[in-house]
Design a protein around this motif. Structure first.
Motif, PDB file in Angstrom:
ATOM      1  N   CYS A 214       0.627  -1.501  -0.661  1.00  0.00           N
ATOM      2  CA  CYS A 214      -0.551   0.312  -0.016  1.00  0.00           C
ATOM      3  C   CYS A 214       1.340   1.585  -0.405  1.00  0.00           C
ATOM      4  O   CYS A 214       2.217   1.244   0.515  1.00  0.00           O
ATOM      5  CB  CYS A 214      -0.864   0.061   0.527  1.00  0.00           C
ATOM      6  SG  CYS A 214      -0.012  -0.179   2.518  1.00  0.00           S
ATOM      7  N   LEU A 215       0.578   2.469  -0.625  1.00  0.00           N
ATOM      8  CA  LEU A 215       0.670   3.473  -1.027  1.00  0.00           C
ATOM      9  C   LEU A 215       0.268   4.253   0.042  1.00  0.00           C
ATOM     10  O   LEU A 215      -1.328   5.102  -0.454  1.00  0.00           O
ATOM     11  CB  LEU A 215       1.300   4.885  -1.984  1.00  0.00           C
ATOM     12  CG  LEU A 215       2.075   5.246  -2.376  1.00  0.00           C
ATOM     13  CD1 LEU A 215       3.284   5.013  -1.977  1.00  0.00           C
ATOM     14  CD2 LEU A 215       2.020   5.251  -3.971  1.00  0.00           C
ATOM     15  N   VAL A 216       0.369   5.280   1.531  1.00  0.00           N
ATOM     16  CA  VAL A 216      -0.138   6.430   2.099  1.00  0.00           C
ATOM     17  C   VAL A 216      -0.285   7.677   1.856  1.00  0.00           C
ATOM     18  O   VAL A 216       1.239   8.178   1.390  1.00  0.00           O
ATOM     19  CB  VAL A 216       0.409   5.779   3.946  1.00  0.00           C
ATOM     20  CG1 VAL A 216      -1.129   6.258   4.567  1.00  0.00           C
ATOM     21  CG2 VAL A 216       0.129   4.632   3.633  1.00  0.00           C
ATOM     22  N   LEU A 217      -1.367   8.196   1.422  1.00  0.00           N
ATOM     23  CA  LEU A 217      -0.802   9.314   0.869  1.00  0.00           C
ATOM     24  C   LEU A 217      -2.395  10.064   1.738  1.00  0.00           C
ATOM     25  O   LEU A 217      -2.627   9.314   2.425  1.00  0.00           O
ATOM     26  CB  LEU A 217      -1.531  10.082  -0.605  1.00  0.00           C
ATOM     27  CG  LEU A 217      -0.483   9.527  -1.591  1.00  0.00           C
ATOM     28  CD1 LEU A 217       0.007   7.774  -1.968  1.00  0.00           C
ATOM     29  CD2 LEU A 217      -0.526  10.513  -2.330  1.00  0.00           C
ATOM     30  N   PRO A 218      -2.316  11.819   1.644  1.00  0.00           N
ATOM     31  CA  PRO A 218      -3.168  11.850   2.897  1.00  0.00           C
ATOM     32  C   PRO A 218      -4.869  12.045   2.928  1.00  0.00           C
ATOM     33  O   PRO A 218      -4.918  11.606   3.254  1.00  0.00           O
ATOM     34  CB  PRO A 218      -2.915  13.836   2.409  1.00  0.00           C
ATOM     35  CG  PRO A 218      -1.697  14.132   2.254  1.00  0.00           C
ATOM     36  CD  PRO A 218      -1.065  12.312   1.117  1.00  0.00           C
ATOM     37  N   GLU A 219      -5.695  11.682   1.363  1.00  0.00           N
ATOM     38  CA  GLU A 219      -6.395  11.841   1.121  1.00  0.00           C
ATOM     39  C   GLU A 219      -7.226  10.247   0.561  1.00  0.00           C
ATOM     40  O   GLU A 219      -8.353  10.137   0.993  1.00  0.00           O
ATOM     41  CB  GLU A 219      -6.596  12.112  -0.470  1.00  0.00           C
ATOM     42  CG  GLU A 219      -6.720  11.712  -1.049  1.00  0.00           C
ATOM     43  CD  GLU A 219      -4.976  11.896  -1.783  1.00  0.00           C
ATOM     44  OE1 GLU A 219      -4.498  11.683  -2.874  1.00  0.00           O
ATOM     45  OE2 GLU A 219      -3.951  12.625  -0.995  1.00  0.00           O
ATOM     46  N   ARG A 220      -5.987   9.655   0.584  1.00  0.00           N
ATOM     47  CA  ARG A 220      -6.665   7.468   0.834  1.00  0.00           C
ATOM     48  C   ARG A 220      -4.758   7.087   0.778  1.00  0.00           C
ATOM     49  O   ARG A 220      -4.023   7.366   0.126  1.00  0.00           O
ATOM     50  CB  ARG A 220      -6.698   7.708  -0.626  1.00  0.00           C
ATOM     51  CG  ARG A 220      -6.841   5.846  -1.167  1.00  0.00           C
ATOM     52  CD  ARG A 220      -7.906   6.138  -2.218  1.00  0.00           C
ATOM     53  NE  ARG A 220      -8.009   5.156  -3.253  1.00  0.00           N
ATOM     54  CZ  ARG A 220      -8.199   5.099  -4.255  1.00  0.00           C
ATOM     55  NH1 ARG A 220      -8.704   5.964  -5.188  1.00  0.00           N
ATOM     56  NH2 ARG A 220      -8.004   4.081  -4.912  1.00  0.00           N
ATOM     57  N   THR A 221      -5.509   5.760   1.173  1.00  0.00           N
ATOM     58  CA  THR A 221      -4.638   4.180   0.935  1.00  0.00           C
ATOM     59  C   THR A 221      -4.708   3.922  -0.009  1.00  0.00           C
ATOM     60  O   THR A 221      -6.072   3.295  -0.457  1.00  0.00           O
ATOM     61  CB  THR A 221      -4.258   4.047   2.503  1.00  0.00           C
ATOM     62  OG1 THR A 221      -3.947   4.356   3.136  1.00  0.00           O
ATOM     63  CG2 THR A 221      -3.265   2.607   2.313  1.00  0.00           C
ATOM     64  N   PHE A 222      -3.706   3.663  -0.807  1.00  0.00           N
ATOM     65  CA  PHE A 222      -3.806   2.997  -2.590  1.00  0.00           C
ATOM     66  C   PHE A 222      -3.269   1.767  -1.845  1.00  0.00           C
ATOM     67  O   PHE A 222      -1.825   1.372  -1.656  1.00  0.00           O
ATOM     68  CB  PHE A 222      -3.424   3.674  -3.198  1.00  0.00           C
ATOM     69  CG  PHE A 222      -3.809   5.342  -4.030  1.00  0.00           C
ATOM     70  CD1 PHE A 222      -4.286   5.459  -5.137  1.00  0.00           C
ATOM     71  CD2 PHE A 222      -3.444   6.248  -2.843  1.00  0.00           C
ATOM     72  CE1 PHE A 222      -4.758   5.526  -5.653  1.00  0.00           C
ATOM     73  CE2 PHE A 222      -3.670   7.407  -3.539  1.00  0.00           C
ATOM     74  CZ  PHE A 222      -5.224   6.850  -4.493  1.00  0.00           C
ATOM     75  N   TYR A 223      -4.331   0.805  -2.179  1.00  0.00           N
ATOM     76  CA  TYR A 223      -3.329  -0.880  -2.775  1.00  0.00           C
ATOM     77  C   TYR A 223      -3.774  -1.383  -3.731  1.00  0.00           C
ATOM     78  O   TYR A 223      -3.841  -1.373  -4.729  1.00  0.00           O
ATOM     79  CB  TYR A 223      -4.554  -1.811  -1.737  1.00  0.00           C
ATOM     80  CG  TYR A 223      -4.827  -1.087  -0.377  1.00  0.00           C
ATOM     81  CD1 TYR A 223      -4.246  -1.075   0.768  1.00  0.00           C
ATOM     82  CD2 TYR A 223      -5.722   0.003  -0.223  1.00  0.00           C
ATOM     83  CE1 TYR A 223      -4.572  -1.269   2.056  1.00  0.00           C
ATOM     84  CE2 TYR A 223      -5.967   0.321   1.114  1.00  0.00           C
ATOM     85  CZ  TYR A 223      -5.767  -0.682   2.388  1.00  0.00           C
ATOM     86  OH  TYR A 223      -5.734   0.116   3.359  1.00  0.00           O
ATOM     87  N   PHE A 224      -2.617  -1.740  -3.687  1.00  0.00           N
ATOM     88  CA  PHE A 224      -1.698  -3.142  -5.398  1.00  0.00           C
ATOM     89  C   PHE A 224      -1.353  -4.698  -4.980  1.00  0.00           C
ATOM     90  O   PHE A 224      -0.413  -4.547  -3.674  1.00  0.00           O
ATOM     91  CB  PHE A 224      -0.766  -2.028  -6.001  1.00  0.00           C
ATOM     92  CG  PHE A 224      -0.511  -0.663  -5.728  1.00  0.00           C
ATOM     93  CD1 PHE A 224      -1.339  -0.197  -6.882  1.00  0.00           C
ATOM     94  CD2 PHE A 224      -0.276   0.252  -4.873  1.00  0.00           C
ATOM     95  CE1 PHE A 224      -1.589   1.725  -6.882  1.00  0.00           C
ATOM     96  CE2 PHE A 224      -0.472   1.341  -4.527  1.00  0.00           C
ATOM     97  CZ  PHE A 224      -0.951   2.071  -5.966  1.00  0.00           C
ATOM     98  N   CYS A 225      -1.239  -5.036  -6.207  1.00  0.00           N
ATOM     99  CA  CYS A 225      -1.125  -6.125  -5.587  1.00  0.00           C
ATOM    100  C   CYS A 225      -0.003  -6.671  -7.163  1.00  0.00           C
ATOM    101  O   CYS A 225      -0.344  -6.148  -8.263  1.00  0.00           O
ATOM    102  CB  CYS A 225      -1.664  -7.466  -5.796  1.00  0.00           C
ATOM    103  SG  CYS A 225      -3.214  -7.529  -4.113  1.00  0.00           S
ATOM    104  N   ALA A 226       1.495  -6.724  -6.393  1.00  0.00           N
ATOM    105  CA  ALA A 226       1.937  -7.439  -7.894  1.00  0.00           C
ATOM    106  C   ALA A 226       1.728  -9.082  -8.262  1.00  0.00           C
ATOM    107  O   ALA A 226       1.281  -9.696  -7.534  1.00  0.00           O
ATOM    108  CB  ALA A 226       3.829  -7.629  -7.493  1.00  0.00           C
TER     109      ALA A 226
END
Length: 250
Positions: A214-226
């Motif tokens: 995951c990538l944590v940004l102020p407005e949202r946490t983005f989730y990715f799968c490789a």
């Protein structure tokens, strides 16, 4: 030729005045930078592991990188058999007598200072490496126009914002921007994530899927799968490196 590079140096603080001083850059990364993005005669200054009063001058010579110690003591700079009373004198020496003898007896010419502004890693297997410094180019040409060395691209599966479904997207990482596209052939990204606003990147085990991060940004946490754990680890490593450089103000 080099003298013009050093004319702006007016005091003794190497951190502020030498644009080719790369702070705590490791020996390995210095070699990767100079071999991937430099030419014969490219050089940079970095901290040495010999002590707080030592620097290392790393110089590319053909297909290898040579390292030379520079010691600062009592305001003086020792380089080889020479001692200089000031940083200005040391830089003038490099400008006026830019020849170093290697252990093979060959002369190494200091031609192209490698600016820290374009420092990027090239230590990951799938990083796209671009050669941007060419013989005869001035550093003012290099800095604004050089693409990042530490780039990465590939498919990831991304979780939606509102409907929590997962869709495959094409991702590109260049400098401090992570962009994702509907597919590889699309020119316009769906969104661009500004890494200067990111606070963390890490493996995530809260999803039912594997190889997620995951990538944590102020407005949202983005989730990715490789597609694999190794691929996820590679994305995390290069993203964390980017964040560390942002925090250092580079």
């Amino acid at each position: 030729m080099l003298l013009s590079f050093y004319s702006s140096i007016v005091n003794e603080r190497v951190e502020e005045n030498v644009f080719w001083y790369h702070y705590d850059l490791s020996r390995h990364t210095a070699e990767a930078l100079l071999l991937s993005n430099g030419v014969d005669g490219s050089f940079l200054l970095r901290n040495s592991n010999k002590g707080s009063d030592c620097y290392a001058l790393s110089v590319r010579a053909k297909d290898s990188v040579k390292h030379f110690h520079v010691r600062q003591q009592f305001g003086k700079y020792s380089f080889g058999f020479n001692e200089f009373p000031s940083l200005q004198d040391f830089c003038s020496h490099l400008a006026n007598q830019p020849l170093l003898g290697s252990e093979t007896g060959n002369l190494i010419v200091l031609r192209f200072p490698y600016p820290r502004q374009v420092e990027e890693p090239s230590i990951y297997e799938t990083v796209c490496v671009h050669t941007v410094m060419q013989t005869g180019r001035h550093e003012n040409d290099l800095v604004p126009n050089a693409p990042a060395l530490g780039t990465k691209e590939g498919y990831l599966v991304k979780q939606g914002a509102i409907i929590k479904n997962w869709k495959q997207r094409w991702f590109t990482l260049n400098r401090n921007e992570l962009k994702y596209f509907k597919d590889k052939m699309f020119v316009e990204p769906i969104r661009t994530l500004d890494l200067t606003e990111c606070s963390a990147v890490q493996f995530d085990y809260s999803q039912e899927r594997v190889n997620c991060f995951c990538l944590v940004l102020p407005e949202r946490t983005f989730y990715f799968c490789a597609k694999s754990g190794a691929e996820a680890d590679e994305w995390i490593k290069i993203l964390r490196w980017k964040l560390s450089q942002i925090k250092k103000g580079r």
